[in-house]
Write a protein that holds these residues in place. Sequence first.
Motif, PDB file in Angstrom:
ATOM      1  N   MET A 126       0.844  -1.197   0.000  1.00  0.00           N
ATOM      2  CA  MET A 126       0.000   0.000   0.000  1.00  0.00           C
ATOM      3  C   MET A 126       0.879   1.248   0.000  1.00  0.00           C
ATOM      4  SD  MET A 126      -3.019  -1.059   2.704  1.00  0.00           S
ATOM      5  CE  MET A 126      -4.174   0.155   2.078  1.00  0.00           C
ATOM      6  N   LYS A 127       0.460   2.250  -0.767  1.00  0.00           N
ATOM      7  CA  LYS A 127       1.235   3.479  -0.889  1.00  0.00           C
ATOM      8  C   LYS A 127       0.874   4.437   0.245  1.00  0.00           C
ATOM      9  CE  LYS A 127       1.970   5.064  -5.056  1.00  0.00           C
ATOM     10  NZ  LYS A 127       1.724   5.580  -6.434  1.00  0.00           N
ATOM     11  N   VAL A 128       1.900   4.862   0.989  1.00  0.00           N
ATOM     12  CA  VAL A 128       1.701   5.711   2.163  1.00  0.00           C
ATOM     13  C   VAL A 128       2.265   7.103   1.889  1.00  0.00           C
ATOM     14  CG1 VAL A 128       2.076   5.957   4.643  1.00  0.00           C
ATOM     15  CG2 VAL A 128       2.046   3.676   3.608  1.00  0.00           C
ATOM     16  N   SER A 129       1.451   8.127   2.129  1.00  0.00           N
ATOM     17  CA  SER A 129       1.915   9.512   2.035  1.00  0.00           C
ATOM     18  C   SER A 129       1.650  10.224   3.348  1.00  0.00           C
ATOM     19  CB  SER A 129       1.207  10.241   0.890  1.00  0.00           C
ATOM     20  OG  SER A 129       1.567   9.680  -0.353  1.00  0.00           O
ATOM     21  N   PHE A 130       2.359  11.328   3.558  1.00  0.00           N
ATOM     22  CA  PHE A 130       2.331  12.017   4.845  1.00  0.00           C
ATOM     23  C   PHE A 130       2.028  13.497   4.642  1.00  0.00           C
ATOM     24  CE2 PHE A 130       5.054   8.371   5.017  1.00  0.00           C
ATOM     25  CZ  PHE A 130       4.825   7.790   6.257  1.00  0.00           C
ATOM     26  N   ARG A 167       7.194  -4.187   5.667  1.00  0.00           N
ATOM     27  CA  ARG A 167       6.678  -5.015   4.586  1.00  0.00           C
ATOM     28  C   ARG A 167       5.246  -4.609   4.218  1.00  0.00           C
ATOM     29  NH1 ARG A 167       6.268  -9.427   7.239  1.00  0.00           N
ATOM     30  NH2 ARG A 167       8.497  -9.865   7.192  1.00  0.00           N
ATOM     31  N   GLY A 168       5.008  -4.429   2.922  1.00  0.00           N
ATOM     32  CA  GLY A 168       3.661  -4.124   2.439  1.00  0.00           C
ATOM     33  C   GLY A 168       3.364  -2.645   2.302  1.00  0.00           C
ATOM     34  N   PHE A 169       4.270  -1.786   2.806  1.00  0.00           N
ATOM     35  CA  PHE A 169       4.052  -0.344   2.736  1.00  0.00           C
ATOM     36  C   PHE A 169       5.131   0.319   1.875  1.00  0.00           C
ATOM     37  CE2 PHE A 169       2.113  -1.478   6.870  1.00  0.00           C
ATOM     38  CZ  PHE A 169       0.812  -1.071   6.605  1.00  0.00           C
ATOM     39  N   GLU A 170       4.700   1.087   0.902  1.00  0.00           N
ATOM     40  CA  GLU A 170       5.603   1.834   0.031  1.00  0.00           C
ATOM     41  C   GLU A 170       5.452   3.324   0.318  1.00  0.00           C
ATOM     42  OE1 GLU A 170       5.923   3.092  -4.687  1.00  0.00           O
ATOM     43  OE2 GLU A 170       4.699   1.356  -4.100  1.00  0.00           O
ATOM     44  N   ILE A 171       6.535   3.992   0.688  1.00  0.00           N
ATOM     45  CA  ILE A 171       6.481   5.416   0.988  1.00  0.00           C
ATOM     46  C   ILE A 171       6.372   6.192  -0.322  1.00  0.00           C
ATOM     47  CG2 ILE A 171       7.595   7.358   2.145  1.00  0.00           C
ATOM     48  CD1 ILE A 171       6.722   5.016   3.985  1.00  0.00           C
ATOM     49  N   SER A 172       5.263   6.903  -0.472  1.00  0.00           N
ATOM     50  CA  SER A 172       4.999   7.617  -1.727  1.00  0.00           C
ATOM     51  C   SER A 172       5.518   9.051  -1.682  1.00  0.00           C
ATOM     52  CB  SER A 172       3.500   7.615  -2.025  1.00  0.00           C
ATOM     53  OG  SER A 172       3.225   8.278  -3.233  1.00  0.00           O
ATOM     54  N   GLY A 173       5.144   9.803  -0.628  1.00  0.00           N
ATOM     55  CA  GLY A 173       5.619  11.179  -0.591  1.00  0.00           C
ATOM     56  C   GLY A 173       5.107  11.969   0.589  1.00  0.00           C
ATOM     57  N   PHE A 174       5.408  13.278   0.557  1.00  0.00           N
ATOM     58  CA  PHE A 174       5.150  14.164   1.683  1.00  0.00           C
ATOM     59  C   PHE A 174       4.568  15.480   1.180  1.00  0.00           C
ATOM     60  CE2 PHE A 174       8.509  11.248   2.674  1.00  0.00           C
ATOM     61  CZ  PHE A 174       8.312  10.900   3.999  1.00  0.00           C
ATOM     62  N   TYR A 175       3.767  16.113   2.053  1.00  0.00           N
ATOM     63  CA  TYR A 175       3.235  17.439   1.714  1.00  0.00           C
ATOM     64  C   TYR A 175       3.139  18.285   2.973  1.00  0.00           C
ATOM     65  CZ  TYR A 175       0.006  21.229   0.810  1.00  0.00           C
ATOM     66  OH  TYR A 175      -0.557  22.479   0.737  1.00  0.00           O
ATOM     67  N   SER A 184      -2.186   8.045  -3.267  1.00  0.00           N
ATOM     68  CA  SER A 184      -1.980   7.382  -1.983  1.00  0.00           C
ATOM     69  C   SER A 184      -3.112   6.420  -1.646  1.00  0.00           C
ATOM     70  CB  SER A 184      -1.883   8.420  -0.851  1.00  0.00           C
ATOM     71  OG  SER A 184      -0.949   9.421  -1.159  1.00  0.00           O
ATOM     72  N   ASP A 185      -2.749   5.340  -0.972  1.00  0.00           N
ATOM     73  CA  ASP A 185      -3.743   4.457  -0.352  1.00  0.00           C
ATOM     74  C   ASP A 185      -3.959   4.854   1.103  1.00  0.00           C
ATOM     75  OD1 ASP A 185      -3.961   2.678  -2.651  1.00  0.00           O
ATOM     76  OD2 ASP A 185      -1.942   1.992  -2.099  1.00  0.00           O
ATOM     77  N   ILE A 238     -10.175  -3.124   5.237  1.00  0.00           N
ATOM     78  CA  ILE A 238      -9.699  -4.495   5.415  1.00  0.00           C
ATOM     79  C   ILE A 238      -8.273  -4.670   4.898  1.00  0.00           C
ATOM     80  CG2 ILE A 238     -10.080  -6.909   4.811  1.00  0.00           C
ATOM     81  CD1 ILE A 238     -12.068  -5.734   6.822  1.00  0.00           C
ATOM     82  N   ASN A 239      -7.971  -4.090   3.726  1.00  0.00           N
ATOM     83  CA  ASN A 239      -6.622  -4.247   3.160  1.00  0.00           C
ATOM     84  C   ASN A 239      -5.570  -3.622   4.070  1.00  0.00           C
ATOM     85  OD1 ASN A 239      -4.790  -5.147   1.210  1.00  0.00           O
ATOM     86  ND2 ASN A 239      -4.836  -3.186   0.124  1.00  0.00           N
ATOM     87  N   PHE A 240      -5.916  -2.482   4.683  1.00  0.00           N
ATOM     88  CA  PHE A 240      -4.994  -1.837   5.624  1.00  0.00           C
ATOM     89  C   PHE A 240      -4.702  -2.763   6.802  1.00  0.00           C
ATOM     90  CE2 PHE A 240      -4.515   0.635   9.558  1.00  0.00           C
ATOM     91  CZ  PHE A 240      -3.349   1.338   9.273  1.00  0.00           C
ATOM     92  N   CYS A 241      -5.757  -3.368   7.363  1.00  0.00           N
ATOM     93  CA  CYS A 241      -5.571  -4.263   8.508  1.00  0.00           C
ATOM     94  C   CYS A 241      -4.731  -5.478   8.120  1.00  0.00           C
ATOM     95  CB  CYS A 241      -6.925  -4.714   9.043  1.00  0.00           C
ATOM     96  SG  CYS A 241      -7.900  -3.410   9.798  1.00  0.00           S
ATOM     97  N   ARG A 242      -4.993  -6.038   6.960  1.00  0.00           N
ATOM     98  CA  ARG A 242      -4.214  -7.198   6.511  1.00  0.00           C
ATOM     99  C   ARG A 242      -2.744  -6.838   6.336  1.00  0.00           C
ATOM    100  NH1 ARG A 242      -8.493  -9.123   1.857  1.00  0.00           N
ATOM    101  NH2 ARG A 242      -9.911 -10.319   3.203  1.00  0.00           N
ATOM    102  N   THR A 243      -2.499  -5.665   5.752  1.00  0.00           N
ATOM    103  CA  THR A 243      -1.112  -5.257   5.522  1.00  0.00           C
ATOM    104  C   THR A 243      -0.405  -5.004   6.842  1.00  0.00           C
ATOM    105  OG1 THR A 243      -1.823  -4.214   3.444  1.00  0.00           O
ATOM    106  CG2 THR A 243       0.359  -3.650   4.250  1.00  0.00           C
ATOM    107  N   MET A 244      -1.092  -4.371   7.784  1.00  0.00           N
ATOM    108  CA  MET A 244      -0.506  -4.139   9.112  1.00  0.00           C
ATOM    109  C   MET A 244      -0.143  -5.464   9.771  1.00  0.00           C
ATOM    110  SD  MET A 244      -0.242  -0.863  10.129  1.00  0.00           S
ATOM    111  CE  MET A 244      -0.513  -0.728  11.899  1.00  0.00           C
ATOM    112  N   LYS A 245      -1.047  -6.433   9.684  1.00  0.00           N
ATOM    113  CA  LYS A 245      -0.815  -7.717  10.348  1.00  0.00           C
ATOM    114  C   LYS A 245       0.333  -8.493   9.712  1.00  0.00           C
ATOM    115  CE  LYS A 245      -5.565  -8.243  12.027  1.00  0.00           C
ATOM    116  NZ  LYS A 245      -6.850  -8.968  11.873  1.00  0.00           N
ATOM    117  N   SER A 246       0.548  -8.327   8.398  1.00  0.00           N
ATOM    118  CA  SER A 246       1.606  -9.071   7.720  1.00  0.00           C
ATOM    119  C   SER A 246       2.941  -8.312   7.695  1.00  0.00           C
ATOM    120  CB  SER A 246       1.182  -9.396   6.286  1.00  0.00           C
ATOM    121  OG  SER A 246       1.002  -8.204   5.533  1.00  0.00           O
ATOM    122  N   SER A 247       2.923  -7.064   8.150  1.00  0.00           N
ATOM    123  CA  SER A 247       4.152  -6.265   8.191  1.00  0.00           C
ATOM    124  C   SER A 247       4.946  -6.591   9.450  1.00  0.00           C
ATOM    125  CB  SER A 247       3.810  -4.771   8.172  1.00  0.00           C
ATOM    126  OG  SER A 247       3.266  -4.374   9.434  1.00  0.00           O
TER     127      SER A 247
END
Length: 277
Positions: A1-5, A23-31, A60-61, A141-150
Amino acid sequence: MKVSFVGGGKKLTACYRIFEGKRGFEISGFYNKAIETCVDIAIEANAMIYQSLDSLYRDSDIIVLAINDRSVPGVIASLSRLHAHGKVFVTISDTLTSSDLSMAYPNACAIINSIVDIPNMSDNEIRSASFVCEVFGKNYINFCRTMKSSDIRCKFLTSKQLQIYRSSLHMAKYGIEAAITSAMHLLKISTVSDSARHLIPVIKEALNHGFSYGYTDTASPYRSADLDEIRKHTKILEENGIESAKTLYNAIALYLTEQTCNDYEAADEAFRLIKNS
């Protein structure tokens, strides 16, 4: 999942450390409007610096809001009006609740907390910390799954459970502070000492008992609902005119008697004494 801040400074760095290299999180960018407050972390992450919230939103996701608590609902409302869905807004606020962030619909929100205020942790502490998280809204749901597998250690809680957790931390922090400061006040009046170090042995003993989940000292006057002992301390506090300390003492005596005394008749007598004092 793409994470932005969104945000800057110490809070932004803390939020980034949660997801950095996980694992499972890709840092996309900042603003941030003040671009200088996020440029260093963007360079470190080798990520984009967005020129607008709109472009960040589309790319962003997960959108992590590293801003002051008062601004979080407004930013979520602004982004949610872009008529997209399936995003997850994340905050590390330890005061905001799901009802405060209900405007996120049809997106989702996640509130991440820890035992210590996250911006006050070191980078290494954040990377290895255990978190709690309340997630609500739509399509999370996808966020929770990614958190659990990270590699992020996180326990998911309901809204009610998160509030109870926060209250437990509040009680531990301010209950201990109140007990120590009131004890210091009495210690000074006694003329024995004006140093908090004098209390260290008794504080250590109390912590040992407390960490065994319950006050286990067999000599405790509250385990036996000792009316004479309770009455003695109440009288001392009355004679010294420390009403707030007396109120605190009554609460301590009431709670510990309730939790540790198995003699219900004796406990009832103690309750009457405390409530009438």
